[in-house]
Enzyme design. Structure first.
Site, PDB file in Angstrom:
ATOM      1  N   ASP A  67      34.366  43.008  46.743  1.00  0.00           N
ATOM      2  CA  ASP A  67      33.004  42.486  46.663  1.00  0.00           C
ATOM      3  C   ASP A  67      32.201  43.534  45.923  1.00  0.00           C
ATOM      4  O   ASP A  67      31.984  44.636  46.448  1.00  0.00           O
ATOM      5  CB  ASP A  67      32.453  42.255  48.074  1.00  0.00           C
ATOM      6  CG  ASP A  67      30.989  41.824  48.058  1.00  0.00           C
ATOM      7  OD1 ASP A  67      30.359  41.828  46.966  1.00  0.00           O
ATOM      8  OD2 ASP A  67      30.472  41.494  49.141  1.00  0.00           O
ATOM      9  N   ASN A  94      32.324  41.950  35.322  1.00  0.00           N
ATOM     10  CA  ASN A  94      32.195  40.527  34.976  1.00  0.00           C
ATOM     11  C   ASN A  94      31.623  39.693  36.119  1.00  0.00           C
ATOM     12  O   ASN A  94      30.941  38.699  35.859  1.00  0.00           O
ATOM     13  CB  ASN A  94      33.579  39.983  34.588  1.00  0.00           C
ATOM     14  CG  ASN A  94      33.640  38.473  34.666  1.00  0.00           C
ATOM     15  OD1 ASN A  94      33.128  37.770  33.789  1.00  0.00           O
ATOM     16  ND2 ASN A  94      34.238  37.947  35.745  1.00  0.00           N
ATOM     17  N   TYR A 158      18.578  34.612  37.717  1.00  0.00           N
ATOM     18  CA  TYR A 158      19.715  34.846  36.807  1.00  0.00           C
ATOM     19  C   TYR A 158      19.261  35.558  35.530  1.00  0.00           C
ATOM     20  O   TYR A 158      19.821  36.595  35.151  1.00  0.00           O
ATOM     21  CB  TYR A 158      20.398  33.524  36.469  1.00  0.00           C
ATOM     22  CG  TYR A 158      21.621  33.688  35.597  1.00  0.00           C
ATOM     23  CD1 TYR A 158      22.827  34.135  36.145  1.00  0.00           C
ATOM     24  CD2 TYR A 158      21.586  33.411  34.238  1.00  0.00           C
ATOM     25  CE1 TYR A 158      23.956  34.290  35.347  1.00  0.00           C
ATOM     26  CE2 TYR A 158      22.712  33.567  33.433  1.00  0.00           C
ATOM     27  CZ  TYR A 158      23.898  34.004  33.995  1.00  0.00           C
ATOM     28  OH  TYR A 158      25.017  34.166  33.201  1.00  0.00           O
ATOM     29  N   PRO A 194      35.544  27.359  35.718  1.00  0.00           N
ATOM     30  CA  PRO A 194      35.368  26.531  36.921  1.00  0.00           C
ATOM     31  C   PRO A 194      33.946  26.623  37.463  1.00  0.00           C
ATOM     32  O   PRO A 194      33.362  25.617  37.887  1.00  0.00           O
ATOM     33  CB  PRO A 194      36.372  27.126  37.915  1.00  0.00           C
ATOM     34  CG  PRO A 194      37.392  27.802  37.073  1.00  0.00           C
ATOM     35  CD  PRO A 194      36.686  28.288  35.836  1.00  0.00           C
TER      36      PRO A 194
HETATM   37  N1  LIG Z   1      30.445  30.310  32.218  1.00  0.00           N
HETATM   38  C1  LIG Z   1      29.415  30.550  31.394  1.00  0.00           C
HETATM   39  O1  LIG Z   1      28.939  29.648  30.672  1.00  0.00           O
HETATM   40  C2  LIG Z   1      28.825  31.946  31.314  1.00  0.00           C
HETATM   41  C3  LIG Z   1      27.945  32.229  30.264  1.00  0.00           C
HETATM   42  C4  LIG Z   1      27.398  33.504  30.151  1.00  0.00           C
HETATM   43  C5  LIG Z   1      27.725  34.475  31.091  1.00  0.00           C
HETATM   44  N2  LIG Z   1      28.581  34.181  32.096  1.00  0.00           N
HETATM   45  C6  LIG Z   1      28.884  35.239  33.067  1.00  0.00           C
HETATM   46  O2  LIG Z   1      30.271  35.393  33.187  1.00  0.00           O
HETATM   47  C7  LIG Z   1      30.583  35.889  34.494  1.00  0.00           C
HETATM   48  C8  LIG Z   1      31.657  35.011  35.125  1.00  0.00           C
HETATM   49  O3  LIG Z   1      31.195  33.686  35.194  1.00  0.00           O
HETATM   50  P1  LIG Z   1      32.187  32.441  35.331  1.00  0.00           P
HETATM   51  O4  LIG Z   1      31.561  31.335  34.592  1.00  0.00           O
HETATM   52  O5  LIG Z   1      33.578  32.868  35.046  1.00  0.00           O
HETATM   53  O6  LIG Z   1      32.033  32.117  36.898  1.00  0.00           O
HETATM   54  P2  LIG Z   1      33.110  31.588  37.977  1.00  0.00           P
HETATM   55  O7  LIG Z   1      32.298  31.161  39.146  1.00  0.00           O
HETATM   56  O8  LIG Z   1      34.060  30.613  37.367  1.00  0.00           O
HETATM   57  O9  LIG Z   1      33.905  32.909  38.348  1.00  0.00           O
HETATM   58  C9  LIG Z   1      33.228  33.981  38.939  1.00  0.00           C
HETATM   59  C10 LIG Z   1      34.193  34.825  39.753  1.00  0.00           C
HETATM   60  O10 LIG Z   1      33.428  35.895  40.324  1.00  0.00           O
HETATM   61  C11 LIG Z   1      33.792  36.005  41.701  1.00  0.00           C
HETATM   62  N3  LIG Z   1      32.692  36.597  42.474  1.00  0.00           N
HETATM   63  C12 LIG Z   1      31.549  35.996  42.916  1.00  0.00           C
HETATM   64  N4  LIG Z   1      30.825  36.853  43.657  1.00  0.00           N
HETATM   65  C13 LIG Z   1      31.518  38.028  43.660  1.00  0.00           C
HETATM   66  C14 LIG Z   1      31.307  39.295  44.247  1.00  0.00           C
HETATM   67  N5  LIG Z   1      30.234  39.546  45.033  1.00  0.00           N
HETATM   68  N6  LIG Z   1      32.223  40.272  44.024  1.00  0.00           N
HETATM   69  C15 LIG Z   1      33.309  40.040  43.276  1.00  0.00           C
HETATM   70  N7  LIG Z   1      33.596  38.864  42.721  1.00  0.00           N
HETATM   71  C16 LIG Z   1      32.704  37.864  42.902  1.00  0.00           C
HETATM   72  C17 LIG Z   1      34.137  34.604  42.148  1.00  0.00           C
HETATM   73  O11 LIG Z   1      34.968  34.615  43.303  1.00  0.00           O
HETATM   74  C18 LIG Z   1      34.829  34.048  40.902  1.00  0.00           C
HETATM   75  O12 LIG Z   1      36.213  34.295  40.926  1.00  0.00           O
HETATM   76  C19 LIG Z   1      29.256  35.914  35.262  1.00  0.00           C
HETATM   77  O13 LIG Z   1      28.712  37.209  35.222  1.00  0.00           O
HETATM   78  C20 LIG Z   1      28.401  34.947  34.468  1.00  0.00           C
HETATM   79  O14 LIG Z   1      27.021  35.213  34.611  1.00  0.00           O
HETATM   80  C21 LIG Z   1      29.134  32.937  32.236  1.00  0.00           C
END
Ligand SMILES: NC(=O)c1ccc[n+]([C@@H]2O[C@H](COP(=O)([O-])OP(=O)(O)OC[C@H]3O[C@@H](n4cnc5c(N)ncnc54)[C@H](O)[C@@H]3O)[C@@H](O)[C@H]2O)c1
Length: 263
Positions: A67, A94, A158, A194
């Protein structure tokens, strides 16, 4: 302790939130480039599954529940990396959450949770990993968003958190100049993960991203990480690398994504 440089297959990377989505894509790309990979996530089961997938491809990988908002878990994870490999070259912050809410509708608990994971988590990670990163002259890659530099309707906590992460990136690059540890921020637009599919389904778009163009794959973000930590990326420090097909320079998001409805 081993210094950086030399063979890429000796180098070690740790990615947070790597049990699925963008973090998993980054872990896969780093593994494909020859890195040993620590796959961490608050969801231990997904982290285990991801590390098993990499091991089945011959990659030296292990998983750890982490975490990112918990300093004790950071210490244990970095200690486990040091015990196993004796070094850490790349830290990818990430893990992140993106709940919705305007300035008015965001409550204090939501604000605190977003800041704890998206901002404090990255700071705790770099602080804990620094002794190893300094020895390796390593890299810190923070995953921001194109919303690090622009607002979006109904995304108060955010957007604020991703802007703060950009500030932290620049500050770390400055603080660590003499240590030759570089720090960069990748700013993706929409990535098919996801988490994003769940968000869009909750907003009434169960078929997202069907029909849209310019949607990024998690592995494309991973390839950008590999570039930033390679010799070709050597001159980048404190920089923001947009991976959003130009969304940050247009005022019409629909044009980027070929989106028909109001967004
Ligand atoms: N998907 C998009 O369009 C997008 C765009 C820009 C930025 N991002 C960024 O990319 C990153 C990942 O996003 P995603 O779309 O893969 O999300 P996701 O929800 O698919 O995956 C996020 C992962 O982070 C984990 N997580 C959540 N809280 C946590 C914590 N406290 N400690 C450790 N792990 C934790 C979750 O269990 C999950 O496996 C984020 O920082 C998000 O802001 C995503």
């Amino acid at each position: 302790m081993i210094r950086s440089g030399g063979r890429i297959e000796d180098r070690v990377a740790l990615t947070t939130g790597a049990g699925r989505g963008l973090g998993l894509g980054i872990a896969r790309s780093l593994a494909g480039a020859g890195f040993k990979v620590a796959v961490t996530d608050i969801d231990a089961e997904n982290a285990d599954r991801a590390a098993s997938e990499l091991r089945s491809l011959g990659v030296d990988a292990f998983s750890s529940r982490l975490d990112v908002a918990d300093s004790t878990e950071w210490k244990a994870t970095v200690a486990a990396v040091e015990k196993r490999w004796g070094r850490l070259d790349v830290l990818v912050n990430n893990a992140g959450i993106s709940p919705r809410g305007t300035v008015e509708s965001t409550d204090e608990a939501l604000w605190d949770a977003v800041m704890a994971i998206n901002v404090k988590g990255a700071w705790l990670g770099m602080k804990t990993a620094l002794p190893l990163l300094k020895i390796a002259h390593g890299h810190i890659i923070n995953i921001g968003s194109n919303l690090s530099t622009r607002p979006a309707r109904g995304m108060c906590a955010y957007c604020s958190s991703k802007a703060a992460l950009l500030g932290l990136t620049r500050q770390a690059a400055l603080d660590l100049l003499d240590d030759e540890v570089r720090c960069m921020l990748i700013a993706p637009g929409w990535v098919d993960t996801p988490g994003e599919r769940e968000i869009q389904a909750r907003a009434g778009r169960p078929d997202w991203p069907r029909g849209l163009r310019n949607i990024t794959d998690p592995e494309q973000v991973g390839d950008a990480v590999v570039f930033l930590v390679s010799p070709a990326g050597r001159r980048l420090n404190g920089s923001i690398l947009y991976l959003d097909s130009g969304q940050h320079i247009v005022d019409d998001v629909k044009r980027i994504y070929n989106l028909n409805e109001e967004f």
